[in-house]
Design an enzyme around this catalytic site. Structure first.
Site, PDB file in Angstrom:
ATOM      1  N   HIS A  40       0.780  -1.197  -0.110  1.00  0.00           N
ATOM      2  CA  HIS A  40      -0.047  -0.008  -0.004  1.00  0.00           C
ATOM      3  C   HIS A  40       0.905   1.319   0.126  1.00  0.00           C
ATOM      4  CE1 HIS A  40      -3.875  -2.058   1.640  1.00  0.00           C
ATOM      5  NE2 HIS A  40      -3.694  -2.191   0.390  1.00  0.00           N
ATOM      6  N   HIS A 127     -11.118  -4.825   2.612  1.00  0.00           N
ATOM      7  CA  HIS A 127      -9.655  -4.808   2.661  1.00  0.00           C
ATOM      8  C   HIS A 127      -9.135  -6.072   2.237  1.00  0.00           C
ATOM      9  CE1 HIS A 127      -5.403  -5.141   4.233  1.00  0.00           C
ATOM     10  NE2 HIS A 127      -5.507  -3.714   4.323  1.00  0.00           N
ATOM     11  N   GLU A 129      -6.826  -8.386   3.074  1.00  0.00           N
ATOM     12  CA  GLU A 129      -6.571  -9.474   3.960  1.00  0.00           C
ATOM     13  C   GLU A 129      -8.030  -9.858   4.454  1.00  0.00           C
ATOM     14  OE1 GLU A 129      -3.996  -8.753   7.343  1.00  0.00           O
ATOM     15  OE2 GLU A 129      -5.307 -10.074   8.451  1.00  0.00           O
ATOM     16  N   THR A 165      -5.182  -8.756  10.829  1.00  0.00           N
ATOM     17  CA  THR A 165      -3.507  -8.684  11.683  1.00  0.00           C
ATOM     18  C   THR A 165      -3.137  -7.307  11.754  1.00  0.00           C
ATOM     19  OG1 THR A 165      -2.672  -8.761   9.497  1.00  0.00           O
ATOM     20  CG2 THR A 165      -2.794 -11.016  10.482  1.00  0.00           C
ATOM     21  N   CYS A 196      -1.020  -8.965  14.377  1.00  0.00           N
ATOM     22  CA  CYS A 196       0.386  -9.094  14.248  1.00  0.00           C
ATOM     23  C   CYS A 196       1.240  -8.182  15.069  1.00  0.00           C
ATOM     24  CB  CYS A 196       0.729  -8.988  12.771  1.00  0.00           C
ATOM     25  SG  CYS A 196       2.499  -8.840  12.317  1.00  0.00           S
ATOM     26  N   ASN A 226      -2.301  -0.096   8.655  1.00  0.00           N
ATOM     27  CA  ASN A 226      -1.388   0.161   9.905  1.00  0.00           C
ATOM     28  C   ASN A 226      -1.012   1.626   9.770  1.00  0.00           C
ATOM     29  OD1 ASN A 226       1.578  -0.141   9.275  1.00  0.00           O
ATOM     30  ND2 ASN A 226       0.744  -1.429   7.890  1.00  0.00           N
TER      31      ASN A 226
HETATM   32  S1  SF4 Z   1       4.342  -9.294   8.891  1.00  0.00           S
HETATM   33 FE1  SF4 Z   1       2.467  -8.701  10.038  1.00  0.00          FE
HETATM   34  S2  SF4 Z   1       2.057  -6.784   9.223  1.00  0.00           S
HETATM   35 FE2  SF4 Z   1       3.540  -7.607   7.831  1.00  0.00          FE
HETATM   36  S3  SF4 Z   1       2.400  -8.703   6.165  1.00  0.00           S
HETATM   37 FE3  SF4 Z   1       2.673 -10.215   7.771  1.00  0.00          FE
HETATM   38  S4  SF4 Z   1       0.744 -10.044   9.178  1.00  0.00           S
HETATM   39 FE4  SF4 Z   1       1.016  -8.095   7.871  1.00  0.00          FE
END
Ligand code: SF4
Length: 289
Positions: A40, A127, A129, A165, A196, A226
């Site tokens: 992105h 989105h 994901e 995540t 994440c 993010n």
């Molecule tokens: S490391 Fe985390 S933030 Fe990066 S693509 Fe993977 S899940 Fe998404």
């Protein structure tokens, strides 16, 4: 003027790996299709476009045959793999292992669900994901973006909650508390923190970094989830935080009365772009004496 780039900002492992896979294919063949923007960040997409990476939509995927297509870190629903197989397309799968693991968990929960259970995903509707996660449930998972979205749930039935995540931990906690408050006493509510830590763990350090400078330039593409979250965290501790996509968006007046600038970014922000911002500020300072 002190100008510092945050060493903890920039690509996460999932994005690094996707870009490595794309670049290694481009080194050999010179052309590669990618389903959706590989990251992105339009400046990084443009850099890779010049190297031969062609971004395609799902509609365009349907009309391609016998080519190689890279799936980015966000992951894809099963329907994409099926379409690729039907069209003789070779998939280069760069789905982040963290996302793959979450897809697998949701798929298993869906396969073993009871009829009264609702699978819920806290994430941004549409989105990439989230589309990949919803796809694991034949499109039946309920997506909630915020408290308003909670009205979609049936509180007399069991609920299983997962998170996209890259959502914020505080946001997820709020959803959990609110569901607990609304649900009937005799229903089961299971929830999983699937955020994440490559994003979440950056927050305390980033806040420290933002507080240590007079002004913060947060470099991020406008579509980055993010990026929005991490920018908000910086803004909370330093009101002179500006969200920019690239150096051209810097307003020279922001530098008035400033003696230190911190530059940071999202998991989709390339290091070279933060370096460009630093060079731009350095030149601006030199020009203004
Ligand atoms: S490391 Fe985390 S933030 Fe990066 S693509 Fe993977 S899940 Fe998404």
């Amino acid at each position: 003027m002190r100008i510092e780039i945050d060493n903890g900002s920039g690509f996460c492992n999932g994005v690094v790996s996707a870009i490595c896979k794309a670049e290694s294919e481009l080194d050999t063949t010179g052309t590669l299709y990618c389903l959706g923007d590989i990251v992105h960040n339009s400046d990084e997409v443009e850099r890779l476009r010049k190297r031969g990476l062609v971004t395609i939509t799902h509609d365009e995927l349907s009309s391609l045959k016998g080519v190689k297509v890279l799936l980015r870190a966000h992951g894809e629903p099963p329907s994409t793999y099926k379409k690729a197989e039907e069209n003789g397309i070779e998939i280069i799968d760069a789905t982040c292992p963290v996302v793959l693991h979450l897809q697998k968990r949701i798929k298993e929960a869906y396969a073993s669900r009871r009829p009264d259970q609702q699978i819920v995903i806290y994430g941004k509707r549409g989105h990439a994901e989230v589309n990949g996660l919803v796809g694991q449930t034949d499109g039946t998972a309920i997506v909630i973006e915020d408290r308003d979205g909670l009205a979609q749930l049936d509180y007399s039935r069991d609920i299983i909650l997962y998170s996209q995540t890259t959502k914020s931990i505080n946001g997820l906690q709020d959803m959990i508390e609110e569901i607990k408050r609304r649900k009937s006493a005799d229903t089961e509510f299971r929830y999983y923190d699937t955020i994440c830590r490559q994003v979440a763990n950056r927050v305390p350090r980033l806040k420290e970094f933002a507080a240590a400078h007079d002004m913060i330039l947060f470099v991020s593409g406008k579509k980055s989830s993010n990026g929005k979250i991490l920018y908000g965290e910086c803004k909370d501790v330093n009101s002179r935080t500006h969200l920019i996509s690239n150096p051209e968006e810097i307003n020279p007046e922001w530098l008035d009365g400033i003696s230190s600038v911190g530059i940071c970014g999202a998991t989709s922000t390339p290091r070279w772009l933060m370096e460009d911002v630093k060079d731009y500020i350095t030149r601006l300072c030199a020009k203004n004496g």
